[in-house]
Design a protein around this motif. Structure first.
Motif, PDB file in Angstrom:
ATOM      1  N   VAL A  71       0.833  -1.203   0.000  1.00 13.13           N
ATOM      2  CA  VAL A  71       0.000   0.000   0.000  1.00 13.13           C
ATOM      3  C   VAL A  71       0.866   1.251   0.000  1.00 13.13           C
ATOM      4  CG1 VAL A  71      -1.644   1.331   1.375  1.00 13.13           C
ATOM      5  CG2 VAL A  71      -1.987  -1.123   1.041  1.00 13.13           C
ATOM      6  N   HIS A  72       1.913   1.267   0.804  1.00 15.98           N
ATOM      7  CA  HIS A  72       2.776   2.437   0.865  1.00 15.98           C
ATOM      8  C   HIS A  72       3.618   2.594  -0.403  1.00 15.98           C
ATOM      9  CE1 HIS A  72       1.793   2.208   5.174  1.00 15.98           C
ATOM     10  NE2 HIS A  72       2.049   3.504   5.176  1.00 15.98           N
ATOM     11  N   ILE A 249      -7.503  -3.659   2.791  1.00 16.74           N
ATOM     12  CA  ILE A 249      -8.502  -3.048   3.684  1.00 16.74           C
ATOM     13  C   ILE A 249      -7.997  -2.913   5.119  1.00 16.74           C
ATOM     14  CG2 ILE A 249     -10.846  -3.238   4.593  1.00 16.74           C
ATOM     15  CD1 ILE A 249     -11.663  -4.604   2.027  1.00 16.74           C
ATOM     16  N   PRO A 250      -7.404  -3.947   5.741  1.00 17.02           N
ATOM     17  CA  PRO A 250      -6.893  -3.746   7.104  1.00 17.02           C
ATOM     18  C   PRO A 250      -5.810  -2.675   7.185  1.00 17.02           C
ATOM     19  CG  PRO A 250      -7.069  -6.084   6.614  1.00 17.02           C
ATOM     20  CD  PRO A 250      -7.255  -5.353   5.325  1.00 17.02           C
ATOM     21  N   VAL A 251      -4.980  -2.577   6.133  1.00 16.71           N
ATOM     22  CA  VAL A 251      -3.945  -1.541   6.110  1.00 16.71           C
ATOM     23  C   VAL A 251      -4.583  -0.163   6.030  1.00 16.71           C
ATOM     24  CG1 VAL A 251      -1.909  -0.700   4.897  1.00 16.71           C
ATOM     25  CG2 VAL A 251      -2.352  -3.158   5.018  1.00 16.71           C
ATOM     26  N   ALA A 252      -5.635  -0.027   5.229  1.00 21.88           N
ATOM     27  CA  ALA A 252      -6.345   1.248   5.142  1.00 21.88           C
ATOM     28  C   ALA A 252      -7.002   1.599   6.468  1.00 21.88           C
ATOM     29  CB  ALA A 252      -7.398   1.184   4.036  1.00 21.88           C
ATOM     30  N   ILE A 264       1.477  -1.412  11.240  1.00 19.82           N
ATOM     31  CA  ILE A 264       1.416  -2.841  10.906  1.00 19.82           C
ATOM     32  C   ILE A 264       0.664  -3.607  11.991  1.00 19.82           C
ATOM     33  CG2 ILE A 264       2.785  -4.939  10.639  1.00 19.82           C
ATOM     34  CD1 ILE A 264       4.894  -3.332   9.219  1.00 19.82           C
ATOM     35  N   ALA A 265       0.992  -3.325  13.253  1.00 14.44           N
ATOM     36  CA  ALA A 265       0.308  -4.002  14.360  1.00 14.44           C
ATOM     37  C   ALA A 265      -1.185  -3.695  14.345  1.00 14.44           C
ATOM     38  CB  ALA A 265       0.929  -3.570  15.685  1.00 14.44           C
ATOM     39  N   ALA A 266      -1.543  -2.433  14.084  1.00 13.39           N
ATOM     40  CA  ALA A 266      -2.951  -2.058  14.040  1.00 13.39           C
ATOM     41  C   ALA A 266      -3.666  -2.724  12.870  1.00 13.39           C
ATOM     42  CB  ALA A 266      -3.080  -0.539  13.947  1.00 13.39           C
ATOM     43  N   VAL A 300     -15.217  -2.527   9.551  1.00 11.80           N
ATOM     44  CA  VAL A 300     -14.175  -2.110  10.493  1.00 11.80           C
ATOM     45  C   VAL A 300     -13.490  -0.844   9.993  1.00 11.80           C
ATOM     46  CG1 VAL A 300     -11.956  -2.763  11.519  1.00 11.80           C
ATOM     47  CG2 VAL A 300     -13.807  -4.442  11.383  1.00 11.80           C
ATOM     48  N   TYR A 301     -13.185  -0.799   8.703  1.00  8.06           N
ATOM     49  CA  TYR A 301     -12.542   0.382   8.118  1.00  8.06           C
ATOM     50  C   TYR A 301     -13.424   1.622   8.277  1.00  8.06           C
ATOM     51  CZ  TYR A 301     -11.268   3.651   4.415  1.00  8.06           C
ATOM     52  OH  TYR A 301     -10.959   4.778   3.712  1.00  8.06           O
ATOM     53  N   VAL A 302     -14.689   1.496   7.952  1.00  6.58           N
ATOM     54  CA  VAL A 302     -15.617   2.641   8.076  1.00  6.58           C
ATOM     55  C   VAL A 302     -15.707   3.100   9.523  1.00  6.58           C
ATOM     56  CG1 VAL A 302     -18.023   3.355   7.834  1.00  6.58           C
ATOM     57  CG2 VAL A 302     -16.932   2.030   6.015  1.00  6.58           C
TER      58      VAL A 302
END
Length: 350
Positions: A71-72, A249-252, A264-266, A300-302
């Motif tokens: 993503v980065h 999505i989890p990274v976002a 990364i942990a989050a 979760v993202y929202v």
């Protein structure tokens, strides 16, 4: 008296079976059995659900772990490209099994084809002068074309077998597949841990990394191959169509967190919440596991983004109130100082 010869493959198979029995049954199965008894949740004691939860946890760890670098680097769509390459690999494995009657594991062919596709993408970017999105599009469409040709070449006989890989299924996570996914997770974790510093350097400053003497091409290829490993591992439960979601999505969702390690942990925490909740909802409502996990991840993202914006507004409102209070206090002090002179406006001196 003749000695009995035991085939090496039998010995190796028995050793692998014992290791899987310890890891999956004694350790992981025992842990979930204990949780099932304590919480009164019977589904935690079901063997196929225990394997599904193990797969979900593995996907939630390796997906964001590798996806954070992608993503980065603005290469989030490489997961979708390699997923289609894995689809071609699965089709190739099923085609060989159907036509030549050879027992080839579809996951093995998927991993080989996805890894080769990852190297092709990186080669196109490095040497062919192709833009990243162009190279991704070429490999994506080409892989899907190969998979569709192989399916139709077998007179549609493998179309039914490939559906589980397209959409994912809790039932497809067999004992052997769970062990393979656990090994993949360990391999990816060790590789990222060993190459963490150069990977971060290449991700955020590729030009500076080259100037510092780092072999950028090697670490780019390493990241591409690790992405292929994650895609193939997640394909068992997510399906080819949705597998790229756990890379992005989890990274976002972890975007509001500062610091790359903390992000990364989050992102792993967000992935764990999405996969475990998604697998549970999939079982309760008898719906596709992959789609449920993705929708849960989006929720979760929202929720995280909404909470971050609400927190930002509260902080801004608090700062405005403090600034207003300070301004009022300053005005009050100025008014008091202005009223300390004599009534005729003098300074009190004769």
């Amino acid at each position: 008296m003749t000695a009995t010869t035991i085939p090496l493959t039998t010995v190796e198979g028995s050793v692998v079976d014992r290791v899987l029995a310890v890891l999956l049954d004694d350790l992981w199965g025992g842990l979930l059995d204990g949780l099932a008894g304590a919480a009164g949740v019977d589904l935690l004691s079901l063997p196929f659900m225990q394997r599904a939860y193990l797969a979900a946890v593995c996907v939630a760890i390796v997906g964001p772990l590798v996806g954070s670098f992608l993503v980065h680097r603005e290469m989030a769509m490489i997961g979708d490209t390699l997923a289609h390459a894995a689809f071609a690999g699965v089709a190739a494995g099923l085609f060989v099994n159907a036509v030549f009657a050879v027992a080839v594991p579809p996951l093995a062919t998927a991993l080989v084809v996805a890894a080769l596709a990852a190297l092709v993408v990186q080669t196109l970017v490095d040497y062919a002068g192709a833009y990243r999105d162009t190279s991704l599009a070429i490999v994506l469409t080409g892989s899907f074309a190969v998979g569709s040709v192989l399916i139709t070449a077998a007179d549609g006989g493998i179309a039914v077998g490939i559906n589980a890989y397209l959409f994912g299924s809790l039932a497809t996570v067999s004992r052997a597949n769970a062990g393979i996914l656990l090994a993949m997770t360990t391999l990816v974790g060790l590789a990222v841990g060993a190459a963490y510093r150069p990977l971060v350097y290449v991700t955020f400053d590729e030009v500076g990394a080259r100037a510092a003497g780092i072999d950028v091409t090697r670490y780019n290829r390493l990241l591409a191959v690790l992405t292929a490993v994650v895609v193939v591992g997640a394909m068992q439960i997510m399906g080819v169509i949705l597998v790229a979601a756990m890379l992005v999505i989890p990274v976002a969702a972890a975007a509001p967190v500062t610091g790359f390690r903390r992000s990364i942990a989050a992102s792993v925490a967000a992935g764990l919440l999405a996969t475990v909740a998604g697998v549970t909802l999939s079982y309760w409502y008898d719906v596709a596991a992959g789609g449920t996990i993705v929708l849960t991840a989006i929720a979760v993202y929202v929720a995280v983004i909404a909470a971050a914006r609400l927190r930002g507004r509260l902080v801004s409102s608090r700062r405005e109130r403090v600034a207003r209070a300070n301004a009022d206090a300053t005005d009050a002090d100025a008014g008091t100082g202005a009223g300390t002179g004599t009534p005729d406006g003098g300074d009190g001196a004769e």
